[in-house]
Design a protein around this motif. Structure first.
Motif, PDB file in Angstrom:
ATOM      1  N   GLN A 289      11.325  54.451  72.525  1.00 54.89           N
ATOM      2  CA  GLN A 289      12.230  53.868  71.530  1.00 54.89           C
ATOM      3  C   GLN A 289      13.334  54.848  71.145  1.00 54.89           C
ATOM      4  O   GLN A 289      14.516  54.498  71.100  1.00 54.89           O
ATOM      5  CB  GLN A 289      11.427  53.471  70.291  1.00 54.89           C
TER       6      GLN A 289
ATOM      7  N   HIS B 120      17.140  54.275  72.071  1.00 53.83           N
ATOM      8  CA  HIS B 120      17.932  53.864  70.922  1.00 53.83           C
ATOM      9  C   HIS B 120      18.034  55.008  69.904  1.00 53.83           C
ATOM     10  O   HIS B 120      17.466  54.934  68.801  1.00 53.83           O
ATOM     11  CB  HIS B 120      17.315  52.626  70.245  1.00 53.83           C
TER      12      HIS B 120
ATOM     13  N   SER C  86      18.698  54.587  66.146  1.00 55.57           N
ATOM     14  CA  SER C  86      17.694  54.145  65.174  1.00 55.57           C
ATOM     15  C   SER C  86      17.373  55.231  64.145  1.00 55.57           C
ATOM     16  O   SER C  86      16.832  54.925  63.084  1.00 55.57           O
ATOM     17  CB  SER C  86      16.408  53.701  65.895  1.00 55.57           C
TER      18      SER C  86
END
Length: 257
Positions: A246, A250, A253
């Motif tokens: 994750q 990304h 984030s």
């Protein structure tokens, strides 16, 4: 300072260097190479430089022994000619290598914005500093005044207190106490993720993540993923693998708006 004069140190027993932890260490090694820094992985010899009475055992936990051992290794590297030394824990993931730059300060620590749930509901936020990232530059004659002071203080505290010391006694607890008085230079973009924040990241957002970002002053370019959370059972290896995926896919984030 020429980049080749800085060395990056990490430590992890060889039998633990696999899965998500190996990916974290690989991200650091790749970043160091791209910056032109030397890189050293310290295996089971981490505690070899510790005095006999500070070796890990019943009286001193491996975490506390590691906190002291890293300072001795850093001190030794400066004594042997390194112009600067950066310690990064094995569970630090470099999220945006092109953005991660080191401060020019003679010493610096990492930032911890720890978010956890309150029993009655809501969130408690603790804004501290940590030693999962620790930078020291040569101030002359292979010495660094902060590392020398920190090492001496940590050893004296451990010898004086003996049994019953919490794991963070000479790590984040001592550093945060010092920081509250003298305002240490901080690598604001090298952060730490609590289990509550990790849960939010894995589920697309939430209150804990919002509060961490709200108390941060810079986007996170590297993060300590807090391996102790897996030891405590708050997170498991599958979740940590998903977290690494994750963050790398990304990085926004954990970026400030």
């Amino acid at each position: 300072m020429a980049a080749r004069m800085l060395s990056v140190l990490q430590s992890c027993p060889s039998h633990e260097r696999h899965g998500w932890l190996a990916r974290c260490m690989h991200s650091v090694e790749q970043w160091a190479a791209a910056q032109g820094f030397s890189y050293r992985w310290i295996d089971d010899e981490l505690f070899d430089l510790l005095p006999a009475d500070l070796q890990p055992g019943q009286r001193i936990s491996p975490v506390i022994a590691s906190d002291i051992a890293r300072l001795i290794w850093m001190q030794q590297r400066l004594h042997h000619g390194d112009k600067a030394v950066l310690w990064l824990d094995a569970d630090v993931l470099v999220i945006q290598p092109e953005q991660l730059m080191l401060p020019s300060a003679h010493a610096a620590v990492g930032r911890e914005v720890w978010v956890q749930a309150e029993p009655a509901g809501g969130w408690r936020v603790y804004r501290k500093v940590h030693n999962a990232a620790l930078l020291a530059r040569d101030q002359g004659a292979g010495r660094n005044s902060f590392i020398d002071f920190y090492l001496d203080t940590a050893q004296r505290l451990v010898r004086a207190n003996g049994h019953g010391m919490p794991a963070q006694f000479v790590g984040p607890k001592l550093l945060t106490a010092l920081h509250n008085v003298v305002q240490l230079p901080v690598m604001e973009d090298v952060g730490m993720l609590s289990p509550a924040v990790v849960a939010d990241l894995l589920h697309g957002g939430g209150g804990a993540l919002k509060r961490m970002l709200g108390k941060s002053t810079r986007s996170m370019h590297a993060a300590n993923l807090c391996r102790s959370s897996t030891h405590a059972g708050d997170l498991d290896d599958e979740q940590m693998l998903r977290l690494v995926d994750q963050l790398l896919a990304h990085p926004e984030s954990v970026a400030l708006a």
